[in-house]
Design a protein around this motif. Structure first.
Motif, short mmCIF file in Angstrom:
data_model
loop_
_atom_site.label_atom_id
_atom_site.label_comp_id
_atom_site.label_asym_id
_atom_site.label_seq_id
_atom_site.Cartn_x
_atom_site.Cartn_y
_atom_site.Cartn_z
N THR A 1 0.77 -1.04 -0.32
CA THR A 1 -0.05 0.04 -0.01
C THR A 1 0.64 1.13 -0.11
OG1 THR A 1 -1.71 -1.04 0.92
CG2 THR A 1 -1.69 1.17 1.20
N ALA A 2 0.70 2.01 -1.06
CA ALA A 2 1.66 3.18 -1.18
C ALA A 2 1.05 4.48 -0.34
CB ALA A 2 1.96 3.57 -2.59
N VAL A 3 1.96 5.02 0.35
CA VAL A 3 1.60 6.27 0.88
C VAL A 3 2.55 7.41 0.81
CG1 VAL A 3 0.89 7.39 3.27
CG2 VAL A 3 0.07 5.03 2.82
N PRO B 1 -4.65 3.82 12.86
CA PRO B 1 -3.59 2.82 13.09
C PRO B 1 -3.57 2.01 11.68
CG PRO B 1 -5.80 2.09 13.88
CD PRO B 1 -5.90 3.33 13.80
N LEU B 2 -2.17 1.61 11.32
CA LEU B 2 -2.12 0.71 10.23
C LEU B 2 -2.87 -0.42 10.39
CD1 LEU B 2 1.76 0.90 10.18
CD2 LEU B 2 0.12 1.92 8.26
N PRO B 3 -3.63 -0.96 9.10
CA PRO B 3 -4.11 -2.45 9.17
C PRO B 3 -3.60 -3.40 9.92
CG PRO B 3 -4.13 -1.50 7.00
CD PRO B 3 -3.18 -0.53 7.72
N SER B 4 -4.23 -4.12 10.87
CA SER B 4 -3.84 -5.24 11.73
C SER B 4 -2.84 -4.74 12.95
CB SER B 4 -2.92 -6.19 10.82
OG SER B 4 -3.95 -6.79 9.73
N GLN C 1 4.92 3.17 17.03
CA GLN C 1 6.34 2.81 17.10
C GLN C 1 6.84 2.38 15.79
OE1 GLN C 1 6.90 -0.73 19.55
NE2 GLN C 1 8.91 -1.21 18.81
N ILE C 2 6.02 2.01 14.70
CA ILE C 2 6.18 1.77 13.44
C ILE C 2 6.65 3.02 12.62
CG2 ILE C 2 5.55 1.13 11.05
CD1 ILE C 2 3.93 -1.17 12.42
N ILE C 3 5.83 3.91 12.93
CA ILE C 3 5.99 5.45 12.13
C ILE C 3 7.09 6.10 13.14
CG2 ILE C 3 4.96 7.61 11.77
CD1 ILE C 3 3.93 5.54 10.19
N GLY C 4 7.22 6.14 14.29
CA GLY C 4 8.51 6.46 15.08
C GLY C 4 10.01 6.07 14.52
N GLN C 5 9.72 4.53 14.14
CA GLN C 5 11.12 3.99 13.85
C GLN C 5 11.48 4.56 12.26
OE1 GLN C 5 10.39 0.19 14.92
NE2 GLN C 5 11.53 0.23 16.91
N LEU C 6 10.28 4.55 11.60
CA LEU C 6 10.30 5.10 10.22
C LEU C 6 10.99 6.42 10.28
CD1 LEU C 6 9.81 5.28 7.22
CD2 LEU C 6 7.26 6.13 7.55
N TRP C 7 10.43 7.38 10.86
CA TRP C 7 10.89 8.64 11.02
C TRP C 7 12.57 8.85 11.45
CZ3 TRP C 7 10.11 13.21 8.64
CH2 TRP C 7 8.64 13.43 8.40
N GLU C 8 13.00 7.71 12.30
CA GLU C 8 14.27 7.66 12.68
C GLU C 8 15.17 7.13 11.30
OE1 GLU C 8 16.96 4.49 15.35
OE2 GLU C 8 14.83 4.81 15.84
N GLY C 9 14.77 6.46 10.50
CA GLY C 9 15.37 6.17 9.38
C GLY C 9 15.54 7.19 8.45
N LEU C 10 14.09 7.82 8.17
CA LEU C 10 13.94 8.93 7.29
C LEU C 10 15.24 10.06 7.60
CD1 LEU C 10 10.24 9.35 6.89
CD2 LEU C 10 11.93 8.91 4.94
N TYR C 11 15.18 10.34 9.02
CA TYR C 11 16.16 11.30 9.40
C TYR C 11 17.54 11.34 8.91
CZ TYR C 11 17.93 15.23 11.99
OH TYR C 11 18.47 16.29 12.63
N VAL D 1 7.98 7.88 -1.42
CA VAL D 1 6.95 7.04 -1.15
C VAL D 1 7.39 6.06 -0.16
CG1 VAL D 1 7.35 5.68 -3.05
CG2 VAL D 1 5.11 5.81 -2.22
N ILE D 2 6.18 5.76 0.60
CA ILE D 2 6.19 4.74 1.79
C ILE D 2 5.51 3.66 1.18
CG2 ILE D 2 6.20 4.11 4.29
CD1 ILE D 2 6.80 7.72 3.16
N LEU D 3 5.99 2.37 1.14
CA LEU D 3 5.50 1.33 0.71
C LEU D 3 4.99 0.38 1.79
CD1 LEU D 3 7.26 0.44 -2.48
CD2 LEU D 3 5.13 1.75 -2.36
N PHE D 4 3.96 0.15 2.44
CA PHE D 4 3.59 -0.72 3.51
C PHE D 4 3.22 -2.00 2.91
CE2 PHE D 4 2.71 3.69 5.11
CZ PHE D 4 3.45 3.59 6.34
N ASN D 5 3.90 -3.24 3.48
CA ASN D 5 3.69 -4.46 2.99
C ASN D 5 2.35 -5.00 3.67
OD1 ASN D 5 4.34 -7.35 4.05
ND2 ASN D 5 4.81 -6.96 1.89
N LYS D 6 1.32 -5.52 2.57
CA LYS D 6 0.18 -6.00 2.86
C LYS D 6 0.40 -7.13 3.89
CE LYS D 6 -1.94 -4.06 -0.96
NZ LYS D 6 -2.84 -4.40 -2.45
N GLN D 7 1.43 -7.90 3.96
CA GLN D 7 1.55 -8.97 4.93
C GLN D 7 2.10 -8.60 6.13
OE1 GLN D 7 0.93 -12.14 3.89
NE2 GLN D 7 0.17 -10.94 2.06
N ASN D 8 2.05 -7.40 6.44
CA ASN D 8 2.65 -6.55 7.74
C ASN D 8 3.80 -7.00 8.09
OD1 ASN D 8 -0.08 -5.29 7.74
ND2 ASN D 8 -1.28 -7.15 8.39
N THR D 9 4.77 -7.21 7.53
CA THR D 9 6.08 -7.61 8.11
C THR D 9 6.97 -6.38 7.60
OG1 THR D 9 6.74 -8.38 5.73
CG2 THR D 9 5.66 -10.03 7.24
#
Length: 288
Positions: A200-202, A214-217, A225-235, A258-266
């Motif tokens: 899923t592209a955002v 919240p993200l699906p599932s 936590q997922i978004i916080g760690q994402l920003w850690e990597g983006l920074y 673009v952020i691609l969220f894996n549909k298998q939630n991994t």
């Protein structure tokens, strides 16, 4: 003679102070995600893009600013804000302070022609508790602005279309931006051989919705936590190279990642380019 000796002794000290100040002003510590603090938060956060004046017949001034105030002083407060113009990166600003509750950033920029501005900010705080446990607080804010500078109409701006004319300009500028970004993102996905159906592209500019969605599932706490760690990597991988380049007077170009969220939630994947060079950042989800 004594005065001369005293001056000679003071000069190295002053030079050291100046160098320390310059280093602190130019450098910025990494954003590090720690477990969310349930007893701390923000009193207020905001991002704003506003048309303030028409400089000439063909140019105008826009103010881009970001502000955050935490409920209490934090050991480290740090914010980053990014501005995009028709999908292209216009600039990045970041600021950090120790033992404070407030971070403010503001810049006046000059624009030409009709443009669609988008700004997203990440507000972060590192909290050191009496028991030596480190926690964090975070929040995202977003703003957008359409500036219409056409020979056929008087200059105007709006954030959300209300009139028929504004809806038409919103459609035109949105379509132009979407076309540019779709081309860039498709090139990136083809380059890295990514199956679009698995994600899923955002856009980076659309992350703000996950403050309360919240993200699906996943629960909202897990999403944070997922978004916080994402920003850690983006920074580390996207922001720092740009602010370092600015200090070295090197010009870098980029589009909205673009952020691609894996549909298998991994895991998630961040795709972006810098000066035409294609980049990829992969982040595995925590084992919740």
């Amino acid at each position: 003679m004594k005065k001369q000796l005293a001056m000679l002794a003071i000069i190295p000290f002053l030079c050291t102070c100046v160098l320390i100040y310059m280093w602190q002003s130019a450098s910025a510590p990494a954003i590090t995600y720690f477990q969310e603090d349930p007893e701390a938060g923000f009193q207020g956060t905001s991002t704003a893009v506003k048309l303030v004046s028409q400089k000439t017949r063909d140019s105008y001034d826009v103010v881009w600013k970001s502000k955050s105030v935490s409920e209490n002083e934090a050991y480290l407060r740090q914010d980053v804000t990014l501005l995009f113009d028709n999908g292209r990166l216009y600039g990045i600003k970041t600021k950090w302070k120790e033992n404070t509750d407030t971070i403010k950033m503001k810049e006046k920029i000059t624009g030409e022609d009709s443009n669609y501005y988008q700004a997203i900010s990440y507000h972060h705080g590192e909290v050191h508790n009496p028991d030596d446990q480190i926690t964090s607080i975070q929040q995202m804010t977003y703003d957008q602005l359409y500036v219409i500078d056409s020979p056929n109409t008087s200059m105007q701006s709006f954030k959300k279309a209300e009139t028929d004319d504004e809806h038409e300009w919103e459609r035109l500028l949105g379509h132009t931006t979407e076309q540019q970004l779709s081309y860039s993102w498709n090139q990136l996905m083809d380059h890295f051989q990514i199956n679009k159906e698995s994600y899923t592209a955002v856009p980076l500019t659309g992350l703000e919705k996950f403050n309360h969605q919240p993200l699906p599932s996943f629960t909202q706490e897990q999403t944070n936590q997922i978004i916080g760690q994402l920003w850690e990597g983006l920074y580390k991988n996207y922001v720092v190279p740009f602010i370092t380049a600015e200090s070295e007077s090197e010009t870098l170009t980029s589009f909205v990642p673009v952020i691609l969220f894996n549909k298998q939630n991994t895991h998630l994947v961040v795709l972006y380019e810098v000066n035409g060079k294609k980049k990829r950042l992969i982040q595995q989800y925590p084992d919740f």
